[in-house]
Design an enzyme around this catalytic site. Structure first.
Site, PDB file in Angstrom:
ATOM      1  N   SER A  54     -11.966  -0.555   2.899  1.00 46.01           N
ATOM      2  CA  SER A  54     -11.231  -1.912   4.053  1.00 46.01           C
ATOM      3  C   SER A  54      -9.702  -0.015   5.117  1.00 46.01           C
ATOM      4  CB  SER A  54      -9.228  -2.499   3.753  1.00 46.01           C
ATOM      5  OG  SER A  54      -8.967  -3.552   4.112  1.00 46.01           O
TER       6      SER A  54
ATOM      7  N   ARG B 288       0.510  -1.212  -0.145  1.00 44.98           N
ATOM      8  CA  ARG B 288      -0.448   0.016  -0.274  1.00 44.98           C
ATOM      9  C   ARG B 288       1.151   1.255  -0.460  1.00 44.98           C
ATOM     10  NH1 ARG B 288      -2.100  -3.522  -1.414  1.00 44.98           N
ATOM     11  NH2 ARG B 288      -3.977  -4.627  -0.358  1.00 44.98           N
TER      12      ARG B 288
ATOM     13  N   GLU C 106      -5.581   2.332   6.422  1.00 38.75           N
ATOM     14  CA  GLU C 106      -4.797   2.166   4.863  1.00 38.75           C
ATOM     15  C   GLU C 106      -5.825   2.968   4.311  1.00 38.75           C
ATOM     16  OE1 GLU C 106      -6.417  -1.053   1.194  1.00 38.75           O
ATOM     17  OE2 GLU C 106      -5.663  -2.036   3.373  1.00 38.75           O
TER      18      GLU C 106
END
Length: 299
Positions: free
Chosen positions: A221, A171, A291
């Site tokens: 998420s 990420r 995230e």
């Protein structure tokens, strides 16, 4: 200034004091002073150079999916690339403008019997956002198929970043450390069997529908996966699944998601995220990192 900016760029759709809750996947977020929808790279560059000359803050939004905009909104200019959606394929190289939906790119790949993009068939973000975050799902990540991208830097120059320039990690990309805009990206795919590619995409889409709370607004998420753990299980084991905080709720379907069940505010989301982090650290000694991208100002 608020009355003049749309007049300065009459060829570009620019909204004034526009609530960003109308665009974010959480259906939360305060107003942007200006919200612009450029149609091509030249218009993006014009806007960025204007902001540079006028010392006006600016930032880019992709599809506003894995994102929380605070309730105070965003000062200056917000640029959305949702009108930049061109996707082309030539000899296994798929090129997509940054505002194209990632899901659309995967179906263009399918139409050309190209494999490698199947993992992204259910990710709701834009191509630019997916590259920016090195998005991934089901054991696939953008970095595995990434070839290059064209990036507009704050000084108005456009540079091409190759895979070696991107510093890909979980990420993470080098673009996150820059004030820059991804204009288009290229992905290297290989020829495959149409029916097999389609079957895999159907399988992954069904898995996503089965496991994720798609019936409610959410930011996707919320947390990165901590090393050696699964976020959803930690939240379940802490007894937090289903917990409500204002209009936000830890999803009863997937504990890694926070859904908007009753006109939640961004503050509801942020306070619930902080409570989850505090609880998981106290109970298990595990630090949960977000995230989801969090931007904007408090009320």
């Amino acid at each position: 200034m608020k009355n003049n900016l749309p007049a300065i760029f009459p060829e570009i759709a620019i909204l004034v004091d526009e609530p960003l809750m109308n665009y974010t996947f959480t259906k939360t977020g305060g107003p942007a002073d200006f919200l612009a929808f450029p149609k091509n790279a030249d218009e993006v560059r014009e806007l960025v150079l204007y902001c540079k000359d006028e010392n006006m803050p600016w930032l880019i939004l992709g599809n506003a999916s894995n994102l929380i905009v605070k309730d105070g909104g965003i000062r200056g200019l917000v640029i959305m690339l949702s009108d930049m959606t061109d996707i082309t394929v030539e000899e296994g190289l798929l090129t997509a403008e940054a505002g194209a939906k990632l899901i659309d790119a995967t179906y263009v790949a399918l139409d050309h019997s190209l494999t490698g993009f199947e993992f992204a068939c259910g990710i709701p973000g834009s191509v630019g956002g997916a590259v920016f975050m090195n998005a991934g799902a089901y054991d696939g990540e953008v970095q595995t198929i990434f070839e290059s991208c064209d990036v507009l830097l704050a000084d108005g120059s456009i540079q091409t970043y190759t895979k070696d320039d991107m510093d890909f990690a979980y990420r993470h990309t080098a673009i996150q450390e820059l004030q820059a805009i991804i204009l288009r990206a290229r992905f290297r795919l290989v020829k495959g069997d149409y029916d097999q590619i389609k079957a895999r995409m159907v399988e992954l889409t069904e898995l996503r529908q089965l496991k994720q709370p798609l019936e409610y607004p959410s930011c996707g998420s919320v947390f990165k996966r901590p090393v050696g753990h699964y976020t959803g299980k930690l939240i379940q084991d802490a007894g937090l699944q289903g917990m409500k905080w204002g209009g936000a709720q830890i999803s009863e379907k997937h504990a890694g998601f926070i859904v908007n069940v009753d006109n939640a505010t961004a503050t509801d989301y942020l306070e619930l995220i902080a409570y989850i982090q505090k609880t998981i650290l106290e109970k298990f000694g595990v630090t949960l990192e977000t995230e989801v991208r969090i931007i904007g100002e408090e009320v």
